[in-house]
Design a protein around this motif. Structure first.
Motif, mmCIF file in Angstrom:
data_model
loop_
_atom_site.group_PDB
_atom_site.id
_atom_site.type_symbol
_atom_site.label_atom_id
_atom_site.label_comp_id
_atom_site.label_asym_id
_atom_site.label_seq_id
_atom_site.Cartn_x
_atom_site.Cartn_y
_atom_site.Cartn_z
ATOM 1 N N SER A 123 11.864 37.863 50.304
ATOM 2 C CA SER A 123 11.784 37.708 51.760
ATOM 3 C C SER A 123 12.925 36.828 52.267
ATOM 4 O O SER A 123 13.727 36.328 51.477
ATOM 5 C CB SER A 123 10.446 37.071 52.133
ATOM 6 N N GLY A 124 12.953 36.654 53.559
ATOM 7 C CA GLY A 124 13.942 35.758 54.140
ATOM 8 C C GLY A 124 14.134 36.042 55.619
ATOM 9 O O GLY A 124 13.444 36.882 56.199
ATOM 10 N N MET A 125 15.099 35.303 56.217
ATOM 11 C CA MET A 125 15.457 35.549 57.612
ATOM 12 C C MET A 125 16.517 36.639 57.633
ATOM 13 O O MET A 125 17.492 36.578 56.866
ATOM 14 C CB MET A 125 15.989 34.269 58.263
ATOM 15 N N PHE A 157 12.301 37.713 60.585
ATOM 16 C CA PHE A 157 12.077 37.629 59.129
ATOM 17 C C PHE A 157 11.786 39.018 58.573
ATOM 18 O O PHE A 157 11.405 39.936 59.316
ATOM 19 C CB PHE A 157 10.952 36.643 58.769
ATOM 20 N N ALA A 158 12.013 39.153 57.274
ATOM 21 C CA ALA A 158 11.716 40.419 56.585
ATOM 22 C C ALA A 158 11.140 40.094 55.217
ATOM 23 O O ALA A 158 11.418 39.023 54.654
ATOM 24 C CB ALA A 158 12.984 41.254 56.430
ATOM 25 N N PHE A 159 10.318 40.997 54.744
ATOM 26 C CA PHE A 159 9.838 40.846 53.362
ATOM 27 C C PHE A 159 9.659 42.219 52.734
ATOM 28 O O PHE A 159 9.510 43.229 53.446
ATOM 29 C CB PHE A 159 8.523 40.041 53.295
ATOM 30 N N THR A 193 12.534 49.805 50.513
ATOM 31 C CA THR A 193 12.156 50.275 51.849
ATOM 32 C C THR A 193 12.989 49.587 52.943
ATOM 33 O O THR A 193 12.827 49.897 54.124
ATOM 34 C CB THR A 193 10.645 50.043 52.106
ATOM 35 N N SER A 194 13.898 48.690 52.543
ATOM 36 C CA SER A 194 14.687 47.951 53.544
ATOM 37 C C SER A 194 15.527 48.837 54.477
ATOM 38 O O SER A 194 15.734 48.447 55.636
ATOM 39 C CB SER A 194 15.571 46.908 52.842
ATOM 40 N N PRO A 195 16.032 50.001 54.048
ATOM 41 C CA PRO A 195 16.785 50.825 55.004
ATOM 42 C C PRO A 195 15.993 51.166 56.274
ATOM 43 O O PRO A 195 16.589 51.403 57.331
ATOM 44 C CB PRO A 195 17.132 52.097 54.216
ATOM 45 N N TYR A 250 12.735 54.331 44.487
ATOM 46 C CA TYR A 250 13.117 54.881 43.176
ATOM 47 C C TYR A 250 14.174 54.022 42.480
ATOM 48 O O TYR A 250 15.183 53.649 43.097
ATOM 49 C CB TYR A 250 13.687 56.290 43.363
ATOM 50 N N ARG A 251 13.955 53.728 41.225
ATOM 51 C CA ARG A 251 14.985 53.069 40.404
ATOM 52 C C ARG A 251 14.897 53.612 38.982
ATOM 53 O O ARG A 251 13.788 53.893 38.494
ATOM 54 C CB ARG A 251 14.782 51.544 40.387
ATOM 55 N N ALA A 252 16.047 53.737 38.336
ATOM 56 C CA ALA A 252 16.087 54.291 36.979
ATOM 57 C C ALA A 252 15.636 53.226 35.981
ATOM 58 O O ALA A 252 16.443 52.571 35.337
ATOM 59 C CB ALA A 252 17.485 54.790 36.652
ATOM 60 N N VAL A 271 6.073 47.877 50.359
ATOM 61 C CA VAL A 271 5.843 47.785 51.794
ATOM 62 C C VAL A 271 6.815 46.734 52.328
ATOM 63 O O VAL A 271 6.921 45.631 51.807
ATOM 64 C CB VAL A 271 4.371 47.479 52.152
ATOM 65 N N GLU A 272 7.577 47.196 53.306
ATOM 66 C CA GLU A 272 8.566 46.337 53.948
ATOM 67 C C GLU A 272 7.929 45.731 55.184
ATOM 68 O O GLU A 272 7.108 46.383 55.844
ATOM 69 C CB GLU A 272 9.746 47.230 54.385
ATOM 70 N N GLY A 273 8.277 44.489 55.502
ATOM 71 C CA GLY A 273 7.831 43.893 56.767
ATOM 72 C C GLY A 273 9.048 43.427 57.544
ATOM 73 O O GLY A 273 10.019 42.958 56.947
HETATM 74 N N1 PHE Z 1 14.432 44.970 49.374
HETATM 75 C C1 PHE Z 1 14.157 43.918 48.446
HETATM 76 C C2 PHE Z 1 13.833 44.541 47.091
HETATM 77 O O1 PHE Z 1 13.526 45.676 47.009
HETATM 78 C C3 PHE Z 1 12.983 43.060 48.882
HETATM 79 C C4 PHE Z 1 13.255 42.332 50.159
HETATM 80 C C5 PHE Z 1 12.923 42.919 51.370
HETATM 81 C C6 PHE Z 1 13.819 41.070 50.157
HETATM 82 C C7 PHE Z 1 13.151 42.229 52.549
HETATM 83 C C8 PHE Z 1 14.048 40.388 51.323
HETATM 84 C C9 PHE Z 1 13.693 40.993 52.530
HETATM 85 O O2 PHE Z 1 13.865 43.885 46.107
#
Ligand code: PHE
Length: 354
Positions: free
Chosen positions: A286-288, A307-309, A174-176, A198-200, A213-215
């Motif tokens: 997660s991370g900055m 930050f994002a997760f 969901t990062s995009p 989605y991943r194969a 869920v992206e944050g």
């Molecule tokens: N997008 C990463 C994944 O699908 C998870 C992630 C999101 C990591 C945001 C860091 C920050 O594995």
């Protein structure tokens, strides 16, 4: 006359149905019936004879008539009894169960997650599931040669013959949506993005489609400390018990520094209990937000940081409700989920209980 009585009394008693009975009536007391004929012969008798035979014949006629009537009633009752026996219904049997619709566990957990993070100031953002190469990879600092592309087991779409542009992909995370939201709304921001990815990949812990869920939180001085506090608040609310987290240094192209986050848990009789004990379970990345990612989203990294997760919703549902196999979410029959105490499957209730 006594012979007549005996004959008809026994014939009537033996009559098996109403039409036999009717034949007997005609034969005995009908216009040309045996008894009627005898009555007619009274006229040819002498006065004395008639005085003797008249009342006897009348009595016989009455007796046969009432025997016919009684038998008719008896036959009717028997027929009714038989019908009642044949059409017998047990009205005390329990009614047939009606299948009750209810919310899917993934939808319920998505709602729970959204409600908790809404309390912490996060609003919901959305993005497409068919994503361009740019949003899914490049803008997130995953260039063409990057091993993360291969690791993500990406589903690619086809381009027309001769079209050299990179194909679209089914988004692998969901990062995009981070980039799309930064582009559209700038900073500061505080959003989550729940959705399908989605991943194969397909086994007990991976399905080709799953939910994340992206944050994303961006502000002037947002820090890892804010990230840790937010996640601990979230897990404690989600699992309804105090949950410690452990941050392990890791690597994602789109965050710097990066951490994988584990939650405190304990293994009991082969299943995992969250929020007590000395074991740890990895639940999210997660991370900055990497400065290059802020830049790709049109945000100045000299001014803003965030930050994002990214967390697996299916994994959260499995942990909270003790579901052992991810593939169960795709089972057409959800009744077995009741076994795992999925309250919403017992009562159709859209409330999150929060
Ligand atoms: N997008 C990463 C994944 O699908 C998870 C992630 C999101 C990591 C945001 C860091 C920050 O594995």
């Amino acid at each position: 006359m006594d012979d007549l009585r005996e004959k008809y009394v026994s014939l009537i008693a033996a009559a098996a149905d109403e039409s036999t009975l009717e034949d007997l009536r005609v034969q005995a007391v009908g216009k040309k019936g045996e008894i009627s004929l005898q009555m007619r012969s009274l006229g040819k008798m002498s006065a004395e004879e008639r005085q003797l035979a008249g009342p006897k014949l009348n009595a016989l006629k009455d007796e046969i008539n009432s025997a016919l009537a009684a038998k008719k009633t008896a036959l009717g009752d028997a027929a009714l009894d038989e019908r009642l026996r044949g059409e017998w219904l047990d009205v005390t049997l329990p009614a047939r169960q009606r299948a009750m619709g209810s919310i899917h566990p993934i939808s319920q957990v998505t709602e729970e997650v959204t409600a908790i993070l809404a309390d912490l100031g996060f609003s919901v953002a959305e993005g497409p599931q068919i994503e361009s190469d740019w949003y899914n990879f490049d803008a997130l600092n995953i260039p063409g040669h990057h091993p993360a592309r291969a690791e993500m087991d990406t589903f690619y779409t086809h381009r027309a013959e001769g079209d050299e542009r990179p194909p679209h992909v089914l988004r692998t995370h969901t990062s995009p949506v981070q980039i799309r939201h930064m582009e559209a709304h700038g900073a500061p921001c505080r959003i989550i993005c729940p959705g399908r990815v989605y991943r194969a990949d397909y086994d007990q812990t991976h399905t080709p489609m799953f939910n994340q869920v992206e944050g994303l939180a961006i502000d002037k001085d947002t820090s890892m400390a804010n990230l840790k506090w937010t996640l601990e608040e979230f897990f404690t609310a989600f699992f309804g018990t105090n949950v410690k987290t452990r941050f392990r240094a890791s690597h994602f192209p789109f965050t710097e520094p990066s951490a994988e986050v584990d939650i405190q848990c304990q293994w009991k009789d082969g299943s995992v209990v969250v929020g007590e004990g000395d074991d740890w379970l990895e639940v999210l990345g997660s991370g900055m937000v990497h400065p290059k990612v802020l830049q790709a989203g049109g945000i100045d990294p000299a001014e803003w940081q965030g930050f994002a997760f990214g967390m697996g919703i299916d994994r959260m549902a499995m942990l909270k409700y003790g579901i052992p196999d991810l593939r169960a979410f795709f089972d057409s029959d959800l009744r077995w989920l009741r076994h795992y105490g999925f309250a919403s499957l017992q009562q159709p209730n859209l409330a999150t209980g929060l």
